[in-house]
Design a protein around this motif. Structure first.
Motif, PDB file in Angstrom:
ATOM      1  N   UNK A 142       0.803  -1.231   0.000  1.00 20.31           N
ATOM      2  CA  UNK A 142       0.000   0.000   0.000  1.00 20.31           C
ATOM      3  C   UNK A 142       0.835   1.279   0.000  1.00 20.31           C
ATOM      4  N   UNK A 143       2.053   1.212  -0.464  1.00 19.92           N
ATOM      5  CA  UNK A 143       2.905   2.400  -0.546  1.00 19.92           C
ATOM      6  C   UNK A 143       2.669   3.125  -1.862  1.00 19.92           C
ATOM      7  N   UNK A 144       2.751   4.445  -1.817  1.00 15.70           N
ATOM      8  CA  UNK A 144       2.661   5.297  -3.004  1.00 15.70           C
ATOM      9  C   UNK A 144       4.028   5.913  -3.250  1.00 15.70           C
ATOM     10  N   UNK A 145       4.542   5.731  -4.464  1.00 17.29           N
ATOM     11  CA  UNK A 145       5.781   6.401  -4.859  1.00 17.29           C
ATOM     12  C   UNK A 145       5.400   7.425  -5.914  1.00 17.29           C
ATOM     13  N   UNK A 146       5.591   8.704  -5.587  1.00 22.18           N
ATOM     14  CA  UNK A 146       5.098   9.814  -6.396  1.00 22.18           C
ATOM     15  C   UNK A 146       5.814  10.002  -7.721  1.00 22.18           C
ATOM     16  N   UNK A 147       5.204  10.842  -8.551  1.00 22.73           N
ATOM     17  CA  UNK A 147       5.719  11.141  -9.890  1.00 22.73           C
ATOM     18  C   UNK A 147       7.149  11.664  -9.823  1.00 22.73           C
ATOM     19  N   UNK A 148       7.986  11.160 -10.723  1.00 20.76           N
ATOM     20  CA  UNK A 148       9.383  11.577 -10.854  1.00 20.76           C
ATOM     21  C   UNK A 148      10.247  11.287  -9.632  1.00 20.76           C
ATOM     22  N   UNK A 149       9.766  10.472  -8.714  1.00 17.22           N
ATOM     23  CA  UNK A 149      10.599  10.083  -7.573  1.00 17.22           C
ATOM     24  C   UNK A 149      11.663   9.097  -8.058  1.00 17.22           C
ATOM     25  N   UNK A 150      12.792   9.089  -7.367  1.00 13.75           N
ATOM     26  CA  UNK A 150      13.875   8.160  -7.666  1.00 13.75           C
ATOM     27  C   UNK A 150      14.285   7.470  -6.376  1.00 13.75           C
ATOM     28  N   UNK A 151      14.397   6.145  -6.437  1.00 11.55           N
ATOM     29  CA  UNK A 151      14.851   5.365  -5.291  1.00 11.55           C
ATOM     30  C   UNK A 151      16.140   4.676  -5.720  1.00 11.55           C
ATOM     31  N   UNK A 152      17.258   4.985  -5.009  1.00  8.63           N
ATOM     32  CA  UNK A 152      18.539   4.409  -5.412  1.00  8.63           C
ATOM     33  C   UNK A 152      18.588   2.925  -5.055  1.00  8.63           C
ATOM     34  N   UNK A 153      19.526   2.245  -5.673  1.00  5.13           N
ATOM     35  CA  UNK A 153      19.639   0.791  -5.569  1.00  5.13           C
ATOM     36  C   UNK A 153      19.807   0.325  -4.126  1.00  5.13           C
ATOM     37  N   UNK A 154      19.109  -0.800  -3.821  1.00  2.89           N
ATOM     38  CA  UNK A 154      19.295  -1.489  -2.551  1.00  2.89           C
ATOM     39  C   UNK A 154      18.477  -0.952  -1.387  1.00  2.89           C
ATOM     40  N   UNK A 155      17.557  -0.043  -1.618  1.00  2.00           N
ATOM     41  CA  UNK A 155      16.764   0.584  -0.553  1.00  2.00           C
ATOM     42  C   UNK A 155      15.538  -0.277  -0.216  1.00  2.00           C
ATOM     43  N   UNK A 156      15.163  -0.262   1.059  1.00  2.00           N
ATOM     44  CA  UNK A 156      13.928  -0.904   1.519  1.00  2.00           C
ATOM     45  C   UNK A 156      12.950   0.192   1.935  1.00  2.00           C
ATOM     46  N   UNK A 157      11.759   0.157   1.357  1.00  3.42           N
ATOM     47  CA  UNK A 157      10.700   1.103   1.702  1.00  3.42           C
ATOM     48  C   UNK A 157       9.594   0.306   2.361  1.00  3.42           C
ATOM     49  N   UNK A 158       9.136   0.759   3.518  1.00  2.31           N
ATOM     50  CA  UNK A 158       8.138   0.029   4.287  1.00  2.31           C
ATOM     51  C   UNK A 158       6.743   0.084   3.695  1.00  2.31           C
TER      52      UNK A 158
END
Length: 190
Positions: A142-158
């Motif tokens: 149920x996570x929302x990742x917004x427009x043009x967001x960038x998540x670098x390699x190896x990250x954990x998002x809850x």
């Protein structure tokens, strides 16, 4: 032409209807809670797709209805053959999903989103247009990742997080966090 049912009649439903037509589906009917409520086993011969952008509502409906679900993938997207995609997922045009990614159930990958190798996207996640997950990333339910967001390699998002538009995530994000900025920082906990 194959036939499907849609649950949700808002703006996101219009996008889903166009995608359905582009991949050879006819929308038989559209359910919503006000004008045309879902009637249990009504039209069971056709699969259902939840055409609601809000993650919480999509999850609630998926857990309430007893129906088979269809997955829609735009032919204008690139999906690696080693990718696993759950039922009820919607992948819009120009999205890219690379090697050994796992996409959960009822996920929305919006236009031009990029999911690199070995990412694991949980159920009911919404990845907004032009968001990029750089590889080996986990995203909780149920996570929302917004427009043009960038998540670098190896990250954990809850789970139940909101990653704001244009945010650059460079550290792990705990459950229920709202993250904005470059670099991303937690501004509140839901």
């Amino acid at each position: 032409m194959n036939k499907i049912l849609l649950y949700g009649s808002g703006v996101h439903s219009e996008v889903v209807q166009e995608l359905a037509l582009s991949v050879g589906f006819e929308v038989v009917t559209i359910f919503d809670d006000l004008t045309n409520p879902y009637k249990g086993n009504f039209l069971v011969e056709f699969p259902l797709l939840i055409s609601i952008g809000d993650n919480q509502n999509r999850a609630k409906i998926a857990n309430l209805v007893n129906h088979s679900f269809v997955t829609l993938i735009s032919p204008k997207s690139y999906i690696s053959e080693s990718t696993t995609i759950g039922e009820g997922t919607i992948i819009l045009p120009f999205s890219v999903v690379h090697t050994k990614a796992i996409i959960g159930k009822h996920v929305i990958l919006n236009s031009s989103s990029v999911i690199e190798h070995h990412c694991q996207i949980a159920d009911y996640v919404h990845i907004a247009p032009n968001a990029t997950l750089c590889g080996n990333i986990t995203v909780g339910e149920k996570t929302l990742i917004g427009a043009n967001a960038t998540v670098i390699q190896g990250i954990n998002i809850g789970a139940n997080c909101v990653i704001g538009a244009g945010t650059v995530v460079i550290t792990d994000v705990p459950d229920n966090a709202v993250v904005v900025g470059n670099p991303g920082r937690i501004i509140k906990m839901n």
